[in-house]
Design an enzyme around this catalytic site. Structure first.
Site, PDB file in Angstrom:
ATOM      1  CG  HIS A 139      13.716  -0.135  42.009  1.00  0.00           C
ATOM      2  ND1 HIS A 139      14.039  -1.934  41.168  1.00  0.00           N
ATOM      3  CD2 HIS A 139      13.445  -0.091  42.813  1.00  0.00           C
ATOM      4  CE1 HIS A 139      14.045  -1.757  42.054  1.00  0.00           C
ATOM      5  NE2 HIS A 139      13.650  -0.996  43.828  1.00  0.00           N
ATOM      6  CG  HIS A 184       9.484   2.459  43.224  1.00  0.00           C
ATOM      7  ND1 HIS A 184       9.040   1.507  43.857  1.00  0.00           N
ATOM      8  CD2 HIS A 184      11.067   2.352  43.615  1.00  0.00           C
ATOM      9  CE1 HIS A 184       9.535   1.632  45.602  1.00  0.00           C
ATOM     10  NE2 HIS A 184      10.702   1.814  44.906  1.00  0.00           N
ATOM     11  CG  HIS A 236      13.188   5.306  48.139  1.00  0.00           C
ATOM     12  ND1 HIS A 236      12.081   5.673  46.971  1.00  0.00           N
ATOM     13  CD2 HIS A 236      13.319   4.205  48.011  1.00  0.00           C
ATOM     14  CE1 HIS A 236      11.534   4.622  46.143  1.00  0.00           C
ATOM     15  NE2 HIS A 236      12.216   3.640  47.336  1.00  0.00           N
ATOM     16  CG  ASP A 237      14.747   2.705  44.453  1.00  0.00           C
ATOM     17  OD1 ASP A 237      13.471   2.477  44.690  1.00  0.00           O
ATOM     18  OD2 ASP A 237      15.245   2.131  45.413  1.00  0.00           O
ATOM     19  CG  ASP A 252      11.572   0.652  49.101  1.00  0.00           C
ATOM     20  OD1 ASP A 252      12.426   0.757  48.879  1.00  0.00           O
ATOM     21  OD2 ASP A 252      10.405   1.812  47.932  1.00  0.00           O
ATOM     22  CD  GLN A 292       4.969 -10.469  45.158  1.00  0.00           C
ATOM     23  OE1 GLN A 292       4.488  -9.819  45.796  1.00  0.00           O
ATOM     24  NE2 GLN A 292       5.749  -9.827  44.499  1.00  0.00           N
ATOM     25  CG  PHE A 318       9.083 -10.633  49.962  1.00  0.00           C
ATOM     26  CD1 PHE A 318       8.657  -9.233  49.578  1.00  0.00           C
ATOM     27  CD2 PHE A 318      10.392 -10.026  50.046  1.00  0.00           C
ATOM     28  CE1 PHE A 318       9.909  -7.621  49.759  1.00  0.00           C
ATOM     29  CE2 PHE A 318      11.387  -8.925  50.019  1.00  0.00           C
ATOM     30  CZ  PHE A 318      10.119  -7.944  49.864  1.00  0.00           C
TER      31      PHE A 318
HETATM   32  C1  LIG Z   1       5.549  -6.464  43.772  1.00  0.00           C
HETATM   33  O1  LIG Z   1       6.507  -7.560  44.851  1.00  0.00           O
HETATM   34  C2  LIG Z   1       7.352  -6.833  45.478  1.00  0.00           C
HETATM   35  C3  LIG Z   1       7.865  -5.303  45.457  1.00  0.00           C
HETATM   36  C4  LIG Z   1       9.099  -4.531  45.754  1.00  0.00           C
HETATM   37  C5  LIG Z   1       9.934  -5.706  46.449  1.00  0.00           C
HETATM   38  C6  LIG Z   1      11.216  -4.628  46.751  1.00  0.00           C
HETATM   39  C7  LIG Z   1      12.420  -5.818  47.816  1.00  0.00           C
HETATM   40  C8  LIG Z   1      12.760  -4.648  48.264  1.00  0.00           C
HETATM   41  N1  LIG Z   1      12.267  -3.516  48.159  1.00  0.00           N
HETATM   42  C9  LIG Z   1      12.899  -2.679  48.367  1.00  0.00           C
HETATM   43  C10 LIG Z   1      14.357  -2.677  47.300  1.00  0.00           C
HETATM   44  O2  LIG Z   1      14.317  -2.014  46.052  1.00  0.00           O
HETATM   45  C11 LIG Z   1      15.233  -1.801  48.289  1.00  0.00           C
HETATM   46  N2  LIG Z   1      16.158  -0.814  46.774  1.00  0.00           N
HETATM   47  C12 LIG Z   1      16.838  -1.517  46.822  1.00  0.00           C
HETATM   48  C13 LIG Z   1      18.140  -0.569  45.840  1.00  0.00           C
HETATM   49  O3  LIG Z   1      18.519  -0.010  46.331  1.00  0.00           O
HETATM   50  C14 LIG Z   1      17.333   0.837  47.598  1.00  0.00           C
HETATM   51  C15 LIG Z   1      16.310   0.505  47.890  1.00  0.00           C
HETATM   52  N3  LIG Z   1      11.083  -3.563  47.219  1.00  0.00           N
HETATM   53  C16 LIG Z   1       9.726  -6.900  46.849  1.00  0.00           C
HETATM   54  C17 LIG Z   1       8.813  -7.383  45.662  1.00  0.00           C
HETATM   55  O4  LIG Z   1       8.194  -8.720  45.633  1.00  0.00           O
HETATM   56  C18 LIG Z   1       9.321  -9.770  46.627  1.00  0.00           C
HETATM   57  C19 LIG Z   1      10.776  -9.733  44.875  1.00  0.00           C
HETATM   58  C20 LIG Z   1      10.208 -10.418  44.094  1.00  0.00           C
HETATM   59  C21 LIG Z   1       8.616 -11.503  44.627  1.00  0.00           C
HETATM   60  C22 LIG Z   1       8.774 -10.976  46.149  1.00  0.00           C
HETATM   61 ZN   LIG Z   2      12.054   1.793  45.728  1.00  0.00          ZN
END
Ligand SMILES: COc1ccc(-c2ccn(C[C@@H](O)CN3CCOCC3)n2)cc1OC1CCCC1
Ligand SMILES: [Zn+2]
Length: 329
Positions: A70, A74, A110-111, A228, A279, A282
């Protein structure tokens, strides 16, 4: 008056170009965002003073923390993804320049100042931010507050030539979009989006018409949420670099949880199979349903994105099968 390509007038453009070059290396967020503002003619349309835009972007970029995922890269990535998604012909001419300004700005901020820790971690450790925001979208509230605090310095106020009313609406749109990136809001946000598209389909006209602020901001909230969560829709070599960054960030949180005697969050456990399993889970639970809905709105513009997402999921399933077969042999 022509907008200076390098952000400032100079009798020696070549020298300045050489000077600025390292910027796109060390300052990817400033380089990408300034370029998008130029390409979309936002600097001229909103009478933004170029030196203020550079000052704001430099300060914003420096306010992103140096955490594995982050970080400013990003921020730059989501801004660039937002820029591309806004160009989908399926939403051509839907949004006006104020909404586009708000969407690009929301994406790049946003982050900002993300600590590399999750909302649940900040809440369970009673972090000052969790106290300040009463456990409600803690990080998201912080990011958008920091973004607007940076605007308060006159030399950074890129919106100084907007009217008070225009600024009020811009601020509401940006706050609404950044708060919508909270995963806790995902299910409701997507359900509302699907209901809107269903209602529009019933109305029969084949192009999207959005009258109310609520309908328009609902699509923009899902748009920044897509940007995002766009890592999984990128070519595998790019996507896998994002995974590695995120896992390092999560594993660091897992170490902190262990040191504090707290339960280790499931995503933060170091193990070879969790990466693929998480992954896949998700993508199945969040990413594919969201991108499938976006794909139906802009059909067929997102078909390549949906194909890449499917291929990336299959890649994880194959590596998981290889891993589990090798461990069971
Ligand atoms: C490359 O893999 C990913 C890439 C991104 C994300 C992911 C999750 C939530 N977000 C969005 C937040 O970051 C929202 N943020 C929070 C903090 O405040 C601002 C807004 N992004 C998840 C990912 O993988 C999953 C997590 C581990 C394995 C599966
Ligand atoms: Zn983000």
């Amino acid at each position: 008056t022509p907008i200076p390509e390098l952000g400032v007038e100079t009798p020696q453009p070549e020298e300045l170009r050489v000077e600025l070059n390292p910027i796109s290396g060390e300052r990817p967020l400033t380089a990408i965002t300034y370029r998008i503002f130029q390409e979309r003619d936002l600097i001229r349309t909103f009478s933004i003073e170029p030196h203020k835009l550079l000052s704001y972007l430099f300060a914003l970029e420096d306010s992103y923390q140096q955490v594995p995922y982050h970080n400013k890269l990003h921020g730059a990535d989501v801004c660039q993804s937002m820029h591309v998604l806004l160009n989908s012909s399926g939403i051509k001419d839907v949004f006006n320049e104020f909404e586009i300004l708000a969407a690009i700005f929301a994406a790049v901020v946003h982050d900002v100042h993300h600590s590399g820790l999750t909302n649940p971690f900040l809440i369970k450790t009673k972090n000052d931010l969790a106290i300040l925001y009463n456990n409600e979208s803690v990080l998201e509230n912080h990011h958008v507050a920091v973004a607007f605090k940076l605007l308060q310095a006159d030399e950074r106020n890129i919106f100084s030539n907007l009217s008070a009313e225009q600024m009020e609406t811009l601020r509401k749109r940006v706050v609404d979009m950044v708060l919508a990136t909270d995963m806790a809001k995902h299910k409701t946000l997507l359900a509302d989006f699907q209901n809107l598209l269903e209602a529009k389909k019933m109305s029969g006209n084949d192009y999207l018409t959005l009258e109310s602020y609520d309908d328009r901001i609902l699509v923009l909230k899902n748009l920044i949420h897509c940007a995002d969560l766009s890592n999984m829709t990128k070519p595998l070599d790019t996507y896998s670099k994002w995974i590695d960054r995120l896992m390092v960030e999560f594993w660091k949180q897992g170490d902190a949880e262990r040191d504090l005697g707290l339960d280790i969050s499931p995503m933060c456990v170091r193990s070879p199979t969790t990466k693929d399993k998480h992954q896949i889970g998700f993508i199945n639970s969040f990413v594919h349903p969201l991108w499938e809905t976006w794909g139906s709105l802009v059909y067929p513009d997102a078909n390549t994105i949906l194909e890449t997402l499917a291929q990336n999921r299959e890649w994880h399933e194959a590596s998981l099968a290889a891993l589990t077969s090798s461990t069971t042999d």
